[in-house]
Scaffold this motif. Structure first.
Motif, short mmCIF file in Angstrom:
data_model
loop_
_atom_site.label_atom_id
_atom_site.label_comp_id
_atom_site.label_asym_id
_atom_site.label_seq_id
_atom_site.Cartn_x
_atom_site.Cartn_y
_atom_site.Cartn_z
N VAL A 77 0.85 -1.20 0.00
CA VAL A 77 0.00 0.00 0.00
C VAL A 77 0.88 1.25 0.00
CG1 VAL A 77 -1.62 1.36 1.38
CG2 VAL A 77 -2.00 -1.08 1.09
N LYS A 78 1.88 1.26 0.87
CA LYS A 78 2.77 2.42 0.98
C LYS A 78 3.61 2.60 -0.27
CE LYS A 78 6.39 4.29 4.01
NZ LYS A 78 7.20 4.03 5.24
N ARG A 79 4.19 1.51 -0.76
CA ARG A 79 5.09 1.60 -1.91
C ARG A 79 4.38 2.04 -3.18
NH1 ARG A 79 7.15 -3.44 -1.80
NH2 ARG A 79 5.94 -4.27 -3.53
N MET A 80 3.14 1.60 -3.35
CA MET A 80 2.41 1.92 -4.57
C MET A 80 1.58 3.20 -4.46
SD MET A 80 1.18 -1.82 -5.97
CE MET A 80 0.59 -1.08 -7.50
N GLY A 81 1.60 3.83 -3.29
CA GLY A 81 0.88 5.08 -3.12
C GLY A 81 -0.63 4.93 -3.10
N PHE A 82 -1.11 3.75 -2.67
CA PHE A 82 -2.56 3.56 -2.54
C PHE A 82 -3.05 4.30 -1.30
CE2 PHE A 82 -2.52 0.92 -6.02
CZ PHE A 82 -3.70 0.18 -6.20
N PRO A 83 -4.34 4.60 -1.22
CA PRO A 83 -4.88 5.27 -0.03
C PRO A 83 -4.57 4.48 1.24
CG PRO A 83 -6.54 5.14 -1.76
CD PRO A 83 -5.38 4.33 -2.23
N ALA A 84 -4.27 5.20 2.32
CA ALA A 84 -3.89 4.54 3.57
C ALA A 84 -4.96 3.58 4.07
CB ALA A 84 -3.59 5.58 4.63
N GLY A 85 -6.22 3.88 3.79
CA GLY A 85 -7.31 3.03 4.26
C GLY A 85 -7.62 1.85 3.38
N THR A 86 -6.78 1.58 2.37
CA THR A 86 -6.99 0.43 1.50
C THR A 86 -7.00 -0.87 2.29
OG1 THR A 86 -5.96 1.54 -0.38
CG2 THR A 86 -6.05 -0.87 -0.46
N PHE A 87 -6.15 -0.93 3.31
CA PHE A 87 -6.03 -2.16 4.10
C PHE A 87 -5.68 -1.82 5.53
CE2 PHE A 87 -3.36 -5.34 6.13
CZ PHE A 87 -4.14 -6.47 6.02
N ASP A 88 -6.27 -2.56 6.45
CA ASP A 88 -5.88 -2.46 7.86
C ASP A 88 -6.08 -3.81 8.52
OD1 ASP A 88 -4.95 -1.26 10.23
OD2 ASP A 88 -6.02 0.59 9.75
N LEU A 89 -5.40 -4.00 9.62
CA LEU A 89 -5.49 -5.26 10.37
C LEU A 89 -5.36 -4.93 11.85
CD1 LEU A 89 -3.99 -8.71 9.79
CD2 LEU A 89 -3.24 -7.49 11.82
N PHE A 90 -6.17 -5.57 12.65
CA PHE A 90 -6.00 -5.46 14.10
C PHE A 90 -6.30 -6.80 14.75
CE2 PHE A 90 -10.31 -3.89 13.18
CZ PHE A 90 -11.06 -4.70 14.00
N HIS A 91 -5.89 -6.92 16.00
CA HIS A 91 -6.02 -8.17 16.74
C HIS A 91 -7.14 -8.08 17.77
CE1 HIS A 91 -2.23 -9.48 14.99
NE2 HIS A 91 -1.72 -8.32 15.32
N GLY A 92 -7.59 -9.23 18.21
CA GLY A 92 -8.60 -9.25 19.25
C GLY A 92 -9.11 -10.65 19.53
N ARG A 93 -9.40 -10.91 20.80
CA ARG A 93 -10.02 -12.18 21.21
C ARG A 93 -11.44 -11.96 21.72
NH1 ARG A 93 -5.76 -14.89 25.27
NH2 ARG A 93 -6.01 -12.82 26.23
N SER A 94 -11.76 -10.75 22.09
CA SER A 94 -13.06 -10.45 22.67
C SER A 94 -14.13 -10.36 21.58
CB SER A 94 -13.00 -9.14 23.44
OG SER A 94 -14.29 -8.67 23.75
N PRO A 95 -15.30 -10.96 21.80
CA PRO A 95 -16.40 -10.80 20.84
C PRO A 95 -16.78 -9.35 20.63
CG PRO A 95 -16.87 -12.59 22.37
CD PRO A 95 -15.65 -11.90 22.89
N GLU A 96 -16.62 -8.53 21.67
CA GLU A 96 -16.98 -7.11 21.55
C GLU A 96 -16.13 -6.40 20.51
OE1 GLU A 96 -16.57 -8.72 24.42
OE2 GLU A 96 -18.68 -8.76 25.04
N THR A 97 -14.87 -6.86 20.35
CA THR A 97 -14.01 -6.25 19.35
C THR A 97 -14.56 -6.49 17.94
OG1 THR A 97 -12.07 -6.53 20.77
CG2 THR A 97 -11.65 -6.23 18.43
#
Length: 488
Positions: A189-209
């Motif tokens: 994403v960074k190298r090709m100059g795509f919008p920052a929001g093209t991809f994201d990832l986060f972690h979580g074990r809680s159902p609320e997440t």
């Protein structure tokens, strides 16, 4: 702020692995969704060639980090090297395939009707129907396919190829593998100059997440692979949104296998070996595992003898995680304590094995017991299957009629069984998404004709597929353009 952190576990020995992963706080999730909403406006303006180049670049970046990704995946899943290497090739090959489909755009089916100003009593307007991206997609990876149905897996490729940004909630049983894959995408994403929001990832074990993610108004659709309980919980949250959105969820399946009498007589040994291999592929951690086998009771003894000999030669292997091993044990205990259920084979634990190592388990029952007590629909994740004995072919067909949703069903037959096969096919078309002849449900060809989905509980929407070319259709929607000239 104190972060709730956790570590991954080595499936082979139960020990904690290096690295800590923080439960994503609400502000991190909200910020990712807002970035994705902005990115969606930019991605839909990109050319098909730009989307294709992005997927190809992700494939190249993932391949450049192969040894690191494979090593971490082996630790977190307990899969043998050949299994992980094979899935790695499937994942990167899928990226290449959808890079091509991004240009071919099979999902963009345009239908046009010309204007007819002279039509009476009212002029007919020019009308064109085509498909457009829906917007940010929330993706939940599968515990059993950490590469091919995960961060850069089937949901990711179909979303990006149709011009949608992706937010992935990593799977807590292999967060290290998810992190490595996520870093590769962010680098592209960074190298090709795509919008920052093209991809994201986060972690979580809680159902609320997870609920926080899919409840955000910027999310336009959900891709999920997991348990029926998890899928139902997400579907409920989606329906409770102020603006409900589509959720495409692949859930549970027992994938019944029916063996015709003449097929059993002609090749019982080959069928037994095929069944044992299919059940133990990935140690039973497959959504297409043959969980129920239906046979004529006159053929059962020879089949059982041949299969148990094969099971006895197979090693015990690790389950994917402690919770998966515990759920497997509970399922086995239910079968062992059930009325009118016979234990055919149970793999014994061996010295030196890790706490989550398990081998083949096999149980038998009559058709009446299977129907009465719901065993036809009872899925236990792992290397376990049930054999259903039927007194005649009519009962085998009656058993087939009891299934109400499955990813697959299989028939082993000879040409002399054709009358039975014709009757069986009429029944199986009512409940299965993929119907297999003289093969096994594990292992799936990915192409234009692939169907990986079926009536509930196989998936929430039996009209969709989560794998193959047609998976692109999930993340677009139709628009009719009335009176617009072709130039616009």
């Amino acid at each position: 702020m104190i972060m709730d952190c956790f570590q991954a576990t080595c499936a082979a020995n139960g020990e904690l692995l290096p690295g800590e992963f923080a439960e994503a706080p609400a502000n991190q999730i909200d910020a990712a969704c807002e970035r994705a909403a902005d990115a969606a406006l930019e991605l839909r303006e990109l050319s098909p060639e730009q989307l294709s180049e992005f997927l190809s670049a992700v494939a190249a970046e993932v391949r450049s980090r192969r040894s690191e990704i494979v090593a971490r995946c082996e630790l977190e899943t307990g899969y043998i090297n050949a299994r992980v290497e094979g899935e790695f090739d499937r994942a990167t090959g899928q990226l290449d395939l959808f890079a091509r489909l991004a240009v071919e755009r099979p999902w963009d089916r345009v239908t046009s009707e010309p204007a007819d100003p002279a039509r009476k009593p009212f002029p007919k307007p020019r009308m064109t129907r085509r498909f457009v991206p829906v917007g940010p997609i929330a993706v939940f990876g599968a515990c059993n396919f950490p590469l091919a149905i995960s961060v850069v897996g089937n949901d990711f490729v179909s979303a990006i190829a149709t011009g949608n940004p992706v937010i992935v909630k990593s799977h807590p049983s292999h967060p290290g593998t998810c992190e490595l894959l996520g870093d590769t995408v962010k680098e592209v994403v960074k190298r090709m100059g795509f919008p920052a929001g093209t991809f994201d990832l986060f972690h979580g074990r809680s159902p609320e997440t997870s609920i926080r993610l899919i409840s955000h108004p910027a999310i336009s659709a959900v891709g999920f692979t997991g348990s029926p309980q998890g899928g139902r919980a997400l579907a409920k949250a989606v329906l409770e949104r102020e603006n409900p959105i589509p959720i495409f969820a692949e859930l549970g399946s027992t994938n019944p296998v029916f063996i015709g009498r003449d097929a059993m007589a002609a090749r019982v040994g080959t069928i037994a070996e095929g069944f044992a291999a299919s059940l133990r592929f990935g140690n039973g951690h497959m959504c297409t595992k043959p969980g129920v086998v239906i046979v004529h009771e006159a053929d059962a003894d020879a089949f059982v003898e041949a299969t148990c000999k094969t099971f006895a030669k197979q090693p015990n292997l690790p389950m994917l995680s402690g919770p998966v091993a515990d759920a497997f044990d509970r399922g086995i205990e239910q079968l062992q304590s059930a009325a009118d259920v016979e234990q055919l084979f149970v793999a014994e634990g061996l010295d030196g094995e890790g706490p989550w190592h398990r081998g083949a388990h096999w149980f038998a029952m009559s058709a009446e017991t299977a129907i009465r007590d719901g065993w036809l629909h009872s899925e236990t994740f792992g290397p376990v299957s049930v054999l259903v004995r039927c007194p005649d072919e009519e009962t085998m067909l009656r058993v087939a009629g009891e299934f109400h949703g499955s990813l697959t069903t299989t028939l082993h037959t000879e040409t002399s069984d054709n009358d039975f096969a014709i009757d069986w096919l009429k029944v199986s078309e009512r409940f299965a998404g993929r119907i297999i002849l003289n093969g096994w449900p594990t292992g799936m060809e990915i192409g234009a004709a692939t169907q990986h989905g079926g009536p509930f509980p196989a998936s929430l929407d039996g009209r969709s597929t989560s794998v193959g070319h047609a998976s692109l259709d999930r993340f677009v929607r139709p628009i009719c353009y009335q009176n617009w000239p072709e130039s616009l």
